[in-house]
Design an enzyme around this catalytic site. Structure first.
Site: not given
Length: 307
Positions: A5, A53, A104, A112
């Protein structure tokens, strides 16, 4: 070592400075996806869409229809889960030039938890007609994928990870992102196809098994769609037993891709190593160990099925 990322953010910042047609969108996660790097370079072409989104993908489609090259970033779970209809109908169906970066991905999002651990995203994106799918393994391959995506005329999905990963390539590596890359040539007709950070796990597994007299061929598959069918078949023809390794469900991902190609062109024994269910919340290294997706775990699984 660097997270894919982060490499994505660095290369996107470079490209946005060079190409005025590139625009960047994010869904309130620019610090995590690293698209904020591009926002600092060209704030007038950076759009934080908030926690919306589907709106982000629709806006990206409109920008692409207007001649821009949008890169839309968010977590892989949100990009592929919440936005499937928008990607299918607003991007892929009209074949608009939208680049979707899902950060992710996989279980290495870690603490998470399951709600954020996208282990179905490759399957979901592979199923959409006309959408290219890439899963790079290190920072240099990631930058090559971003460069390719920016030049490629069509929609694509780039799968990225949260955790830092070991480098296998160098800044001077010449990539053909659409082709498989054989990283290790074994001599026992046992091949391992891997994608993303499972390339690192598979190479470590190969080193472990080499000490036991098991000599593996390890293949990096970055382009999951379009697939390098000729390159994959060549490896299959030289193999008697084949393994696939992915930080993804064993349904619909790399394993399914290799099996599909094998069934049509070169039938082989193929064992899929990956996720067979949901994971819990824990540190990334703990989860990789728990689900036997670190080097030791991959080596153990391969050895078990060779006995």
């Amino acid at each position: 070592m660097k997270a894919t990322r982060e490499a994505y953010g660095e290369e996107l910042a470079k490209l946005v400075a060079e190409n005025p047609k590139i625009v960047v969108l994010d869904a309130d996660l620019a610090g995590s996806t690293k698209s904020a790097m591009a926002g600092k370079v060209a704030p007038e072409r950076f759009f934080d869409m908030g926690i919306a989104e589907q709106d982000m993908i629709g806006t990206a489609a409109g920008l692409a229809a207007s001649g821009y090259i949008p890169f839309a970033s968010t977590f892989a779970m949100f990009a592929t889960g919440r936005c499937w209809e928008q990607i299918r109908n607003s991007v892929a169906y009209p074949h608009l030039n939208v680049k979707i970066a899902g950060s992710h991905a996989g279980i290495t999002v870690g603490e998470d938890g399951c709600s954020h651990q996208a282990i179905e995203d490759i399957a979901i994106m592979r199923a959409i007609t006309g959408l290219a799918v890439f899963c790079p393994c290190d920072q240099y391959e990631t930058k090559a994928v971003v460069d390719y995506a920016a030049a490629y005329d069509g929609p694509c999905y780039i799968r990225l990870g949260r955790s830092k990963v070991e480098d296998f390539y160098t800044p001077d590596t010449k990539f053909d992102i659409t082709k498989v890359n054989v990283l290790r040539h074994g001599h026992q007709k046992i091949s391992v196809f891997a994608t993303g950070l499972m390339v690192q796990s598979s190479m470590k597994a190969a080193d472990i098994l080499a000490k036991k007299g098991i000599d593996l061929t390890v293949v990096d598959v970055c382009s999951l769609k379009p697939a390098d069918e000729d390159g994959i078949v060549k490896v299959l023809e030289e193999s008697e037993k084949v393994f696939t390794v992915e930080e993804h469900s064993v349904i619909g991902g790399l394993g399914s891709l290799i099996s599909d190609i094998a069934s049509e062109s070169c039938p082989r024994f193929i064992h899929h190593i990956g996720m067979y269910g949901f994971a819990e919340s824990a540190a990334a290294d703990v989860l990789l160990h728990e689900y036997q997706l670190d080097g030791e775990g991959v080596a153990s699984q391969i050895e078990q099925f060779l006995l």
